[in-house]
Structure formats: structure tokens, C-alpha cells
Design a protein around this motif. Structure first.
Motif, mmCIF file in Angstrom:
data_model
loop_
_atom_site.group_PDB
_atom_site.id
_atom_site.type_symbol
_atom_site.label_atom_id
_atom_site.label_comp_id
_atom_site.label_asym_id
_atom_site.label_seq_id
_atom_site.Cartn_x
_atom_site.Cartn_y
_atom_site.Cartn_z
ATOM 1 N N GLU A 174 -21.625 15.466 37.834
ATOM 2 C CA GLU A 174 -21.260 15.414 36.420
ATOM 3 C C GLU A 174 -19.935 16.145 36.223
ATOM 4 N N VAL A 175 -19.081 15.601 35.355
ATOM 5 C CA VAL A 175 -17.760 16.191 35.156
ATOM 6 C C VAL A 175 -17.414 16.208 33.666
ATOM 7 N N GLU A 176 -16.399 16.996 33.348
ATOM 8 C CA GLU A 176 -15.807 16.981 32.015
ATOM 9 C C GLU A 176 -14.762 15.870 32.014
ATOM 10 N N LEU A 177 -15.062 14.805 31.284
ATOM 11 C CA LEU A 177 -14.192 13.620 31.339
ATOM 12 C C LEU A 177 -12.743 13.943 31.017
ATOM 13 N N GLU B 219 -20.233 10.893 34.726
ATOM 14 C CA GLU B 219 -20.332 11.222 36.142
ATOM 15 C C GLU B 219 -19.092 10.735 36.889
ATOM 16 N N GLN B 220 -18.880 11.368 38.031
ATOM 17 C CA GLN B 220 -17.768 10.994 38.896
ATOM 18 C C GLN B 220 -18.296 10.807 40.323
ATOM 19 N N VAL C 269 -13.797 7.895 41.242
ATOM 20 C CA VAL C 269 -14.166 6.937 40.196
ATOM 21 C C VAL C 269 -14.915 7.718 39.129
ATOM 22 N N THR C 270 -14.344 7.770 37.932
ATOM 23 C CA THR C 270 -14.922 8.553 36.837
ATOM 24 C C THR C 270 -15.298 7.610 35.704
ATOM 25 N N LEU C 271 -16.556 7.671 35.285
ATOM 26 C CA LEU C 271 -17.081 6.714 34.308
ATOM 27 C C LEU C 271 -17.157 7.321 32.910
ATOM 28 N N GLU C 272 -16.548 6.619 31.960
ATOM 29 C CA GLU C 272 -16.616 7.049 30.567
ATOM 30 C C GLU C 272 -17.694 6.304 29.795
ATOM 31 N N VAL D 81 -23.567 2.489 45.253
ATOM 32 C CA VAL D 81 -23.854 3.814 44.705
ATOM 33 C C VAL D 81 -23.469 3.761 43.235
ATOM 34 N N CYS D 82 -24.457 3.912 42.354
ATOM 35 C CA CYS D 82 -24.219 3.744 40.913
ATOM 36 C C CYS D 82 -24.074 5.101 40.230
#
Length: 306
Positions: free
Chosen positions: A217-220, A202-203, A178-181, A196-197
């Protein structure tokens, strides 16, 4: 002397009239008793009529309450039946090699990646707006704080109010991502209540076999590149690359021997780049090669002999 006697005789003659008067008073008493009985009877009749009216009113009230309850029951049954009739489950199956987009009944937009199945109701009539996904999709959720939006993916639930996020949940993958933009989301297992928020950028990954969550943390761009039909591979194994290519181009890729599956590759491929071009690049180091069986729609990646 005689007059006095006469007078006495007259008085004695008047006595029957007095006694007659007394008898008349007795008749009046009897008549009074009869009138009293008549009054009592009429009064009882009125009392009984009033009691009957009250009884009828009670019966009518009970009947009216029963009719109201029956009417409410019928209305609720009709309402539930109407909801069920007007909220049928819809299944969208997006085949391999294709992308598709749709708007859900609440205004949420969804972009489906290749090989993805989405289940959703024709109308959201319950407290929660629930959908179920097998595959990968990007959601731009219409904000509604009174009706949370929930995505079910295997045994996890992603809960949001209004946000933009990506869910990757292919059955053959080892993890659900689950990757949040934008916005915020909470993720939990089906049988648990603790969320878990994660924050934008973040992913949250859920390892299926180990049953654990990992947040980072990720590169979207790496995880939403498929929306633009691009590939961003960042230290990605051949096995994962093969799965992504299979979905995009609707082919079957075999890697042999198994040791090659763990070879890692980093590189970007722009929009609409052809499969052959991608294969040429990832096998350019000389350690591997590939062959295409067009008749079987199959590709074999193998180790080159030295």
C-alpha cells in the motif's frame, strides 16, 4: 355342282389377299421396331443432354464455389492489408524537461513524464489494445471489456479493462512500478500466464535483477506528484532524486563519491519550483554541496570537507 366349284375357286382366289394382309402386318412390325429405335435414340439423346446439363451444373457449382472462395480470400487479404495500412505504429518521444499528453485512438488519455517514449498503433484493430512504454506515464483507460488494454514495459505486461494507473519503467531504474489509482489491474511477466492483481491505493514493484514482484500500500500522491509538476520525496536516496531532477530539468547530475548516493531525503516541493531552490534544500544539512556547470549543462553534488 359347278357353282360350288366356282365358289371354292373364289375363296381360293381370295387367299392371296389374306396373305398380303399378313405381309402388311410384318411391315407394321418393322415400322414399329424402327419407331421404337427412334424413340430409344431420342430418349438417349434427352438422357445424355440431361447428364450434360447436370455435369455443366456441377462444373458451374464448382466454379462458383471456387470464385466465392477466391473472392473471400481476396477480401480477407484486402481486409488484412487494409488493417495493416490503417494501423501503423506511432512512436511519441517526450524529451527530458517536458511533459506531454495525448488521446489514443480508443479514447484513452495518456500523460507522459519527461524522458518517456510511447509506442501505439494508429488504430486498435486486434483483440487487445496494446501499447509499449519506456519511461513513465499515467493512463486513464477507456473501458471496453471486449478489448483489454495492455501496457508493455520491458519484460512485464500490465492488463486492464478500464482504470487509472501509473507505470514507471525507465531503463536505468532498478525497478518497474505500477501504481493503481482506480479500478483493477493485473501484471505478469511476458513468458508467464499468472497475473498478480492489485487494488486501488496499492503499488506493484518488479525488481529487475532479482525478478520478483512486491506488492504494498502506498500514498498515491508520492507517485503521481509529477503530473502536477511537484516532487514528493519520502526517504528517497540522492541517486533517485538525481534521476528525477535530470528528467524534469534536462540536466546531467553527478554524485561523488558514490557513498553519497545512498543518503536519504524526505521533503515536498510545490509546483514549478526551480532546480536551484531544490538543490539548496537537499544540501542544506551541510554534509553536501553542489556546483553548476552551465556550459556543460551539468551539476555535481559532492561531499563537503570538514
Amino acid at each position: 355342282m359347278e357353282e360350288k366349284t366356282t365358289v371354292k375357286n373364289e375363296e381360293s382366289m381370295q387367299m392371296p389377299d389374306f396373305l398380303s394382309h399378313l405381309k402388311l402386318s410384318g411391315e407394321i412390325s418393322r415400322m414399329a421396331e424402327e419407331m421404337q429405335e427412334d424413340i430409344h435414340w431420342k430418349l438417349n439423346q434427352r438422357i445424355q443432354a440431361s447428364v450434360r446439363r447436370r455435369y455443366y451444373l456441377k462444373v458451374a457449382a464448382v466454379a462458383a464455389s471456387f470464385a466465392l472462395l477466391l473472392g473471400l480470400s481476396n477480401y480477407m487479404a484486402y481486409r488484412e492489408g487494409y488493417k495493416k495500412q490503417n494501423s501503423q505504429l506511432i512512436t511519441i518521444i517526450n524529451p527530458l524537461g517536458m511533459q506531454s499528453s495525448l488521446i489514443l485512438p480508443d479514447g484513452t488519455s495518456v500523460l507522459l513524464n519527461a524522458g518517456t517514449t510511447l509506442h501505439y498503433p494508429s488504430s486498435f484493430v486486434s483483440k487487445n489494445r496494446e501499447v509499449r512504454i519506456e519511461g513513465e506515464a499515467f493512463f486513464d483507460v477507456s473501458h471496453n471489456p471486449d478489448h483489454p488494454f495492455i501496457v508493455k514495459a520491458e519484460n512485464i505486461r500490465v492488463q486492464v479493462l478500464g482504470t487509472r494507473f501509473n507505470v514507471k519503467a525507465y531503463q536505468e531504474d532498478k525497478e518497474i512500478e505500477v501504481t493503481l489509482e482506480e479500478g483493477s489491474v493485473g501484471v505478469r511477466l511476458m513468458d508467464q500466464t499468472d497475473l498478480v492483481c492489485i487494488e486501488p491505493g496499492e503499488q506493484l514493484s518488479f525488481h529487475k535483477s532479482r525478478q520478483i514482484f512486491t506488492r504494498r500500500e502506498v500514498e498515491l500522491g508520492y507517485y503521481t506528484a509529477w503530473i502536477e509538476k511537484c516532487f514528493h520525496f519520502n526517504n528517497t536516496t540522492f541517486e533517485d532524486i538525481a534521476r528525477q531532477l535530470e528528467r524534469r530539468f534536462n540536466v546531467h547530475i553527478e554524485i561523488e563519491p558514490d557513498g553519497l548516493k545512498e543518503i536519504r531525503f524526505t521533503g515536498d516541493f510545490v509546483r514549478d519550483e526551480q532546480l536551484v531552490q531544490i538543490l539548496n534544500v537537499i544540501t542544506a544539512d551541510g554534509r553536501t554541496a553542489y556546483e553548476i556547470d552551465k556550459q556543460e549543462n551539468k551539476i555535481r553534488i559532492y561531499e563537503k570537507l570538514k
